[in-house]
Design an enzyme around this catalytic site. Sequence first.
Site, short mmCIF file in Angstrom:
data_model
loop_
_atom_site.label_atom_id
_atom_site.label_comp_id
_atom_site.label_asym_id
_atom_site.label_seq_id
_atom_site.Cartn_x
_atom_site.Cartn_y
_atom_site.Cartn_z
N ARG A 44 -15.22 37.33 -16.61
CA ARG A 44 -13.88 37.22 -17.14
C ARG A 44 -13.62 35.97 -18.00
NH1 ARG A 44 -11.59 37.79 -11.00
NH2 ARG A 44 -13.75 37.75 -10.61
N ASP A 101 -17.73 32.32 -22.71
CA ASP A 101 -16.86 31.12 -22.63
C ASP A 101 -17.81 29.91 -22.60
OD1 ASP A 101 -18.22 31.72 -20.20
OD2 ASP A 101 -16.59 31.47 -18.86
N ASP A 104 -24.31 27.30 -20.01
CA ASP A 104 -24.61 26.15 -19.17
C ASP A 104 -26.13 26.18 -19.13
OD1 ASP A 104 -23.75 24.17 -17.53
OD2 ASP A 104 -23.86 25.64 -15.84
N LYS A 132 -22.85 23.31 -23.09
CA LYS A 132 -23.30 21.84 -22.21
C LYS A 132 -24.84 21.92 -22.51
CE LYS A 132 -20.37 22.79 -18.47
NZ LYS A 132 -20.18 23.02 -16.86
N PHE A 153 -17.58 19.78 -15.14
CA PHE A 153 -16.97 21.13 -14.82
C PHE A 153 -15.73 21.34 -15.39
CE2 PHE A 153 -15.59 24.60 -12.47
CZ PHE A 153 -16.60 25.34 -12.46
N VAL A 154 -15.45 22.22 -16.19
CA VAL A 154 -14.26 22.60 -17.06
C VAL A 154 -13.41 23.88 -16.64
CG1 VAL A 154 -15.10 21.42 -19.18
CG2 VAL A 154 -15.52 23.66 -18.93
P1 IMP Z 1 -25.32 29.84 -17.20
O1 IMP Z 1 -25.86 31.39 -17.02
O2 IMP Z 1 -25.68 28.60 -16.45
O3 IMP Z 1 -25.24 29.54 -18.68
O4 IMP Z 1 -23.77 29.95 -16.75
C1 IMP Z 1 -22.94 30.45 -17.60
C2 IMP Z 1 -21.53 30.73 -17.01
O5 IMP Z 1 -21.22 29.97 -15.86
C3 IMP Z 1 -20.34 30.81 -17.87
O6 IMP Z 1 -20.01 31.91 -18.48
C4 IMP Z 1 -19.14 30.53 -16.87
O7 IMP Z 1 -18.57 31.62 -16.54
C5 IMP Z 1 -19.81 29.77 -15.68
N1 IMP Z 1 -19.54 28.11 -15.97
C6 IMP Z 1 -20.58 27.36 -16.73
N2 IMP Z 1 -20.03 26.10 -16.48
C7 IMP Z 1 -18.71 26.30 -15.93
C8 IMP Z 1 -17.72 25.17 -15.95
O8 IMP Z 1 -17.71 24.17 -16.41
N3 IMP Z 1 -16.73 25.71 -15.41
C9 IMP Z 1 -16.27 27.07 -15.05
N4 IMP Z 1 -17.31 27.99 -15.04
C10 IMP Z 1 -18.59 27.75 -15.76
MG MG Z 2 -18.92 33.53 -17.71
#
Ligand code: IMP
Ligand code: MG
Length: 183
Positions: A44, A101, A104, A132, A153-154
């Site tokens: 979302r 969004d 990470d 990040k 964490f945002v």
């Molecule tokens: P990844 O698979 O680790 O790259 O995670 C990506 C997803 O994790 C993003 O689409 C976000 O929904 C969530 N996410 C990563 N960092 C944050 C944060 O700092 N705040 C809130 N959601 C996050």
């Molecule tokens: Mg996400």
Amino acid sequence: MTQTYVIDQLISAKSIAARIETLSREIQTTFKGTDKLIVVGLLRGSFVFIADLVRELDMNVEVDFLETSSYGDSMVSSREVRILKDLRGEIEGQDVLVVEDIVDTGHTLSHVLQLLRSRNPRKLETIALLDKPTRRETDIRATWTGFEIPDEFVVGYGIDYAQRNRNLPYIGCVRFTDTPAED
Ligand code: IMP
Ligand code: MG
């Protein structure tokens, strides 16, 4: 129960709007001549971003959504990406822009791109509002990035902590406090 925390503004609503204007011009250049761009929002967290982005795109756009899950209510990625809701439309032979969004660890975007690529779109690009880079565990990179941010964490601008704070107009860092936050 979520812990008590305060939110420190990291990126203002004005900076986000200015960055989206610049990025949308670049997107239009890349997809120049296309008769239709399918903009795929990852639910979302990208819902506010996609809403602002598509309104800056002066071209024929269709919007579709995909929902993945990896975080639950936790602050750390489980690294397991599940598709909770698939696209409504076909993307074969189409021009597609995936809107995320935050990148990470990169597992979500890698998984989604692998899935969408297998459906043979004509062109597949990605845009992430936030990146990040120090947290990356895969070699994925979005075609366009709004802002690179440190390992914080945002929340805000669509992004949540345990489903809260998506409605903030800016991006802020979550900072936990021992004492309850004042209203
Ligand atoms: P990844 O698979 O680790 O790259 O995670 C990506 C997803 O994790 C993003 O689409 C976000 O929904 C969530 N996410 C990563 N960092 C944050 C944060 O700092 N705040 C809130 N959601 C996050
Ligand atoms: Mg996400």
